[in-house]
Write a protein that holds these residues in place. Structure first.
Motif, PDB file in Angstrom:
ATOM      1  N   ASP A 207       0.836  -1.191   0.000  1.00 24.11           N
ATOM      2  CA  ASP A 207       0.000   0.000   0.000  1.00 24.11           C
ATOM      3  C   ASP A 207       0.875   1.246   0.000  1.00 24.11           C
ATOM      4  OD1 ASP A 207      -2.298  -1.533   0.102  1.00 24.11           O
ATOM      5  OD2 ASP A 207      -2.390  -1.512   2.308  1.00 24.11           O
ATOM      6  N   PRO A 208       0.461   2.294  -0.714  1.00 19.83           N
ATOM      7  CA  PRO A 208       1.259   3.524  -0.724  1.00 19.83           C
ATOM      8  C   PRO A 208       1.244   4.206   0.639  1.00 19.83           C
ATOM      9  CG  PRO A 208      -0.816   3.843  -1.889  1.00 19.83           C
ATOM     10  CD  PRO A 208      -0.728   2.384  -1.575  1.00 19.83           C
ATOM     11  N   LEU A 209       2.286   4.941   0.899  1.00 13.54           N
ATOM     12  CA  LEU A 209       2.416   5.736   2.122  1.00 13.54           C
ATOM     13  C   LEU A 209       2.291   7.198   1.699  1.00 13.54           C
ATOM     14  CD1 LEU A 209       3.056   5.594   5.174  1.00 13.54           C
ATOM     15  CD2 LEU A 209       5.472   5.752   4.565  1.00 13.54           C
ATOM     16  N   SER A 210       1.194   7.851   2.094  1.00 18.85           N
ATOM     17  CA  SER A 210       0.840   9.154   1.532  1.00 18.85           C
ATOM     18  C   SER A 210       1.021  10.292   2.524  1.00 18.85           C
ATOM     19  CB  SER A 210      -0.611   9.131   1.041  1.00 18.85           C
ATOM     20  OG  SER A 210      -0.829   8.089   0.124  1.00 18.85           O
ATOM     21  N   ASP A 211       0.939  11.521   1.967  1.00 12.39           N
ATOM     22  CA  ASP A 211       0.891  12.776   2.736  1.00 12.39           C
ATOM     23  C   ASP A 211       2.142  13.006   3.582  1.00 12.39           C
ATOM     24  OD1 ASP A 211      -1.689  13.208   1.708  1.00 12.39           O
ATOM     25  OD2 ASP A 211      -2.579  12.026   3.321  1.00 12.39           O
ATOM     26  N   LEU A 212       3.290  12.646   3.052  1.00 11.32           N
ATOM     27  CA  LEU A 212       4.543  12.896   3.754  1.00 11.32           C
ATOM     28  C   LEU A 212       5.034  14.307   3.467  1.00 11.32           C
ATOM     29  CD1 LEU A 212       6.432   9.554   3.000  1.00 11.32           C
ATOM     30  CD2 LEU A 212       5.113  10.138   5.054  1.00 11.32           C
ATOM     31  N   VAL A 213       5.561  14.956   4.495  1.00 10.85           N
ATOM     32  CA  VAL A 213       6.155  16.282   4.335  1.00 10.85           C
ATOM     33  C   VAL A 213       7.596  16.151   3.856  1.00 10.85           C
ATOM     34  CG1 VAL A 213       6.768  18.431   5.527  1.00 10.85           C
ATOM     35  CG2 VAL A 213       4.662  17.223   6.121  1.00 10.85           C
ATOM     36  N   LEU A 214       8.265  15.121   4.324  1.00  9.29           N
ATOM     37  CA  LEU A 214       9.644  14.870   3.902  1.00  9.29           C
ATOM     38  C   LEU A 214       9.887  13.373   3.881  1.00  9.29           C
ATOM     39  CD1 LEU A 214      11.649  13.922   6.444  1.00  9.29           C
ATOM     40  CD2 LEU A 214      11.354  16.297   7.099  1.00  9.29           C
ATOM     41  N   ALA A 215      10.868  12.982   3.098  1.00  5.08           N
ATOM     42  CA  ALA A 215      11.299  11.582   3.056  1.00  5.08           C
ATOM     43  C   ALA A 215      12.820  11.570   2.999  1.00  5.08           C
ATOM     44  CB  ALA A 215      10.711  10.865   1.847  1.00  5.08           C
ATOM     45  N   ILE A 216      13.438  10.910   3.967  1.00  6.67           N
ATOM     46  CA  ILE A 216      14.886  10.768   4.019  1.00  6.67           C
ATOM     47  C   ILE A 216      15.228   9.321   3.703  1.00  6.67           C
ATOM     48  CG2 ILE A 216      16.922  10.858   5.491  1.00  6.67           C
ATOM     49  CD1 ILE A 216      15.504  13.065   7.103  1.00  6.67           C
ATOM     50  N   VAL A 217      16.059   9.135   2.686  1.00  7.20           N
ATOM     51  CA  VAL A 217      16.460   7.800   2.245  1.00  7.20           C
ATOM     52  C   VAL A 217      17.894   7.562   2.702  1.00  7.20           C
ATOM     53  CG1 VAL A 217      16.733   6.259   0.267  1.00  7.20           C
ATOM     54  CG2 VAL A 217      14.959   8.034   0.238  1.00  7.20           C
ATOM     55  N   CYS A 218      18.112   6.502   3.467  1.00  8.71           N
ATOM     56  CA  CYS A 218      19.427   6.226   4.045  1.00  8.71           C
ATOM     57  C   CYS A 218      20.014   4.941   3.475  1.00  8.71           C
ATOM     58  CB  CYS A 218      19.341   6.107   5.563  1.00  8.71           C
ATOM     59  SG  CYS A 218      18.918   7.660   6.401  1.00  8.71           S
ATOM     60  N   ASN A 219      21.289   5.013   3.094  1.00  7.92           N
ATOM     61  CA  ASN A 219      22.014   3.838   2.643  1.00  7.92           C
ATOM     62  C   ASN A 219      22.924   3.287   3.730  1.00  7.92           C
ATOM     63  OD1 ASN A 219      22.913   1.952   0.573  1.00  7.92           O
ATOM     64  ND2 ASN A 219      24.845   3.087   0.575  1.00  7.92           N
ATOM     65  N   THR A 220      23.083   4.041   4.814  1.00  3.40           N
ATOM     66  CA  THR A 220      23.902   3.617   5.932  1.00  3.40           C
ATOM     67  C   THR A 220      23.485   4.391   7.166  1.00  3.40           C
ATOM     68  OG1 THR A 220      26.187   3.247   6.674  1.00  3.40           O
ATOM     69  CG2 THR A 220      25.724   5.328   5.567  1.00  3.40           C
ATOM     70  N   SER A 221      24.094   4.078   8.257  1.00  6.00           N
ATOM     71  CA  SER A 221      23.811   4.750   9.512  1.00  6.00           C
ATOM     72  C   SER A 221      25.151   5.025  10.199  1.00  6.00           C
ATOM     73  CB  SER A 221      22.936   3.839  10.394  1.00  6.00           C
ATOM     74  OG  SER A 221      22.469   4.506  11.520  1.00  6.00           O
ATOM     75  N   PRO A 222      25.350   6.229  10.748  1.00  3.80           N
ATOM     76  CA  PRO A 222      24.414   7.327  10.957  1.00  3.80           C
ATOM     77  C   PRO A 222      24.015   8.041   9.657  1.00  3.80           C
ATOM     78  CG  PRO A 222      26.362   7.525  12.383  1.00  3.80           C
ATOM     79  CD  PRO A 222      26.670   6.502  11.363  1.00  3.80           C
ATOM     80  N   TRP A 223      22.975   8.864   9.809  1.00  4.05           N
ATOM     81  CA  TRP A 223      22.498   9.704   8.707  1.00  4.05           C
ATOM     82  C   TRP A 223      23.437  10.885   8.509  1.00  4.05           C
ATOM     83  CZ3 TRP A 223      18.909  14.162  10.025  1.00  4.05           C
ATOM     84  CH2 TRP A 223      18.555  14.901   8.885  1.00  4.05           C
TER      85      TRP A 223
END
Length: 322
Positions: A207-223
């Motif tokens: 199911d889609p995830l809607s109405d986001l103000v921001l989206a941060i995509v991480c390939n590792t941690s920490p950000w």
């Protein structure tokens, strides 16, 4: 071993004298060609030339995350072939150096050079996963070229902050953590979509995830890091897995205060959480769609406006000397 050293002369935390010392140290252990970048995208061009070369075995990036990103995109211009392409080594010279520090390298360039030489002598290396993003830009829905990123990407609020910081740096301001905090506060006051998000995350079979103000995509941690303090947006993110996403659907004053506190106190076990925070782990393919063009960033580099970005998590994409 023949190696190419890509040097960013504008690196924030290294002087010309320090760079000379580092070059001499590296040249004592390998056949080294050092090239100073002269324009935006030059490091990418040098990385591509190294990838197409018959005899370069190693590319060393001396600079910040932006320099590393360009070198990586040059090396992977024809796609990931970790066993056939030159290895990558990093000597941190920027203000934050997230990629190098996430690999476990010292943040001091002299110490990092010593660690690199030790790794070369012992043959220490690893193959890391990367993110690949492609989408449409601006208001004309023009296709944007696919681009690799090493540690993060973002659509919306955080990219807006990075855009503000870049404009301040163009005016002569130094890149400091205080500058980022000031621009974050200003963006919050000016943010038009903080109560009604425009971003939808779509992935196959879900199911889609809607109405986001921001989206941060991480390939590792920490950000990222605030000084020596690591900040964990997606604590489970790893170079050995797919991509992780943190999405926030509300940026009211109480929500910002709550999530800012959670980020500042985040740990490798716990990041931002709550009713308006969504976290997704180990994604391979997904798309972020926005109803309006929003700022987009990759590895801390503002890339303009996007209405749609498709992400792919690529395991074992690049060989790194650590």
């Amino acid at each position: 071993m023949r190696a190419l050293l890509v040097v960013n002369p504008a690196a924030t935390t290294t002087s010309a004298r320090t760079r000379d010392v580092l070059i001499h140290a590296l040249a004592s252990e390998m056949k080294l060609e050092a090239v100073t970048t002269e324009y935006r995208g030059h490091a990418r061009d040098l990385g591509r030339q190294a990838a197409e070369s018959k005899d370069i075995e190693l590319v060393v990036a001396l600079g910040g995350d932006g320099t590393v990103n360009e070198v990586v995109n040059g090396l992977l211009h024809h796609g990931p072939r970790p066993d056939a392409l030159p290895g990558l080594a990093v000597v941190p010279g920027g203000s934050t150096n997230v990629f190098a520090r996430a690999l476990g390298l010292p943040n001091d360039p002299v110490e990092a050079t010593g660690a690199l030489l030790d790794a070369l002598r012992s043959g220490s290396q690893r193959t890391v996963g990367l993110g690949l993003a492609a989408g449409t830009e601006g208001t004309e829905d023009e296709a944007a070229p696919a681009r690799w990123f090493t540690f993060c990407a973002g659509l919306g609020f955080d990219a807006s902050v990075i855009g503000r910081v870049e404009r301040e740096r163009e005016r002569g301001k130094r890149s400091t953590h205080a500058l980022y905090v000031r621009q974050m506060l200003r963006q919050f006051l000016d943010e038009p979509n903080r109560r009604h998000g425009t971003i939808t995350l779509e992935q196959p079979g879900e199911d889609p995830l809607s109405d986001l103000v921001l989206a941060i995509v991480c390939n590792t941690s920490p950000w990222t890091y605030l000084g020596n303090r690591p900040v964990y947006a997606s604590p489970q993110a790893s170079f050995d897995a797919g991509l992780d996403v943190l999405g926030l659907s509300k940026l009211s004053t109480p929500a910002v205060a709550r999530y800012a506190t959670q980020l500042l106190t985040s740990t490798p076990e716990r990041g931002p959480h709550g009713k308006h925070a969504a976290t997704l782990h180990d994604l391979t393919d997904f798309t972020l769609q926005s109803k309006v063009p929003l700022p987009f960033q990759m590895d801390g580099d503002h890339l303009g406006l996007r209405t749609s970005v498709t992400f792919t998590g690529v395991r074992r994409a690049l060989r790194v000397i650590v």
